[in-house]
Scaffold this active site. Structure first.
Site, PDB file in Angstrom:
ATOM      1  N   PRO A   1       2.730 -17.739   2.064  1.00  0.00           N
ATOM      2  CA  PRO A   1       3.244 -16.503   2.653  1.00  0.00           C
ATOM      3  C   PRO A   1       3.639 -15.516   1.552  1.00  0.00           C
ATOM      4  O   PRO A   1       4.369 -15.862   0.625  1.00  0.00           O
ATOM      5  CB  PRO A   1       4.469 -16.980   3.443  1.00  0.00           C
ATOM      6  CG  PRO A   1       4.191 -18.421   3.732  1.00  0.00           C
ATOM      7  CD  PRO A   1       3.459 -18.926   2.532  1.00  0.00           C
ATOM      8  N   GLU A   2       3.112 -14.300   1.652  1.00  0.00           N
ATOM      9  CA  GLU A   2       3.383 -13.277   0.657  1.00  0.00           C
ATOM     10  C   GLU A   2       4.277 -12.206   1.266  1.00  0.00           C
ATOM     11  O   GLU A   2       4.764 -12.365   2.385  1.00  0.00           O
ATOM     12  CB  GLU A   2       2.061 -12.719   0.133  1.00  0.00           C
ATOM     13  CG  GLU A   2       1.210 -13.803  -0.526  1.00  0.00           C
ATOM     14  CD  GLU A   2      -0.129 -13.312  -1.054  1.00  0.00           C
ATOM     15  OE1 GLU A   2      -0.383 -12.092  -1.013  1.00  0.00           O
ATOM     16  OE2 GLU A   2      -0.927 -14.153  -1.503  1.00  0.00           O
TER      17      GLU A   2
END
Length: 271
Positions: free
Chosen positions: A2-3
């Site tokens: 997850p960014e």
């Protein structure tokens, strides 16, 4: 992993729903990357004031202290009034008067850490070295350019490092460099000011678009309501090795940089 867009989408789906909630209990599962650094029982009775984001960290502000949450490599958060019994990969439950906030993380690289304030040692250790926020007005183009000039490493690696600009992870670095027409292996110090301006704009555009699309779901990421993100379906280069460039039809190439896959078009990103 997850960014920034995935973390921001999580925040947007959570902040209004949990604000004002009273903590009723805390459940810890298997150990995560870092310890909670507090007695879980000491959090009971505190109130959630707001949920903010700093880079890839969620900051859950309490009436006394805050929780710093990181989704690690494979984590996601769910928030609901009626969640099922915890499964083997559910490692943290914050049970509140408005629902349960649950961290699911199959690889356990995520974390939930308590800090008394943003200037206390646990918070400074995690947040102190982070660069500018790319989705805020404080993302200054001149500071960005000067930060690049001081770095001789390839521009893709500099974007990932997070000390010049924070939160531009692997997917979005490849996409921003394509939009700016910059070869990912080019030394950051060699990027001219006009090209730095283009990259600055590309980073903002790509991240904002990703937030609008709900982020990217490649493996485990899901929104707080369990839905997937869809940005990956319109990526220009990421994950498209051998497929035609959407601009010039040249096959997209893949290289390895710092143990991560990088995607680019050899014609649209010549330099």
């Amino acid at each position: 992993m997850p960014e920034l867009p995935e973390v921001e989408v999580t925040r947007l789906g959570l902040a209004d729903r949990i604000a004002g909630a009273r903590i009723e209990s805390v459940r810890l599962g298997k150990p995560l990357r870092w310890t909670l650094a507090a007695d879980p029982a000491a959090l009971i009775g505190r109130t959630v004031r707001a949920v903010r984001r700093r880079g890839k960290y969620l900051l859950v502000d309490l009436d006394d202290g805050l929780l710093l949450m990181h989704l690690g490599m494979s984590g996601s958060l769910r928030f609901d009034l009626d969640l099922p019994a915890p499964g083997p990969h559910d490692h943290f439950d914050l049970v509140t008067s408005r629902g349960t906030l649950r961290l699911n993380d199959p690889r356990r690289f995520g974390a939930v850490v308590y800090a008394e304030s943003e200037i206390s040692p646990p918070a400074v250790k995690l947040l102190g070295g982070l660069g500018m926020e790319p989705l805020e007005a404080s993302f200054d183009v001149e500071r960005f350019y000067q930060g690049l000039r001081r770095r001789k490493a390839p521009i893709k690696q500099v974007l990932l490092a997070g000390d010049v600009v924070v939160g531009v992870g692997n997917i979005y670095a490849s996409e921003a460099l394509f939009l700016a027409g910059i070869r990912p292996s080019l030394s950051a110090a060699r990027i001219s000011r006009p090209r730095a301006v283009r990259l600055h704009s590309a980073v903002q555009e790509i991240l904002a678009r990703a937030v609008e699309r709900g982020g990217s779901t490649l493996r485990d990421f899901a929104h707080v309501d369990g839905q997937s993100g869809y940005f990956q379906l319109e990526a220009s280069v990421y994950g498209r090795t051998g497929e035609p460039c959407r601009v010039c039809a040249t096959p997209v190439r893949q290289i390895r940089q710092g143990q991560r896959s990088t995607y680019f078009c050899p014609i649209c990103q010549k330099y």
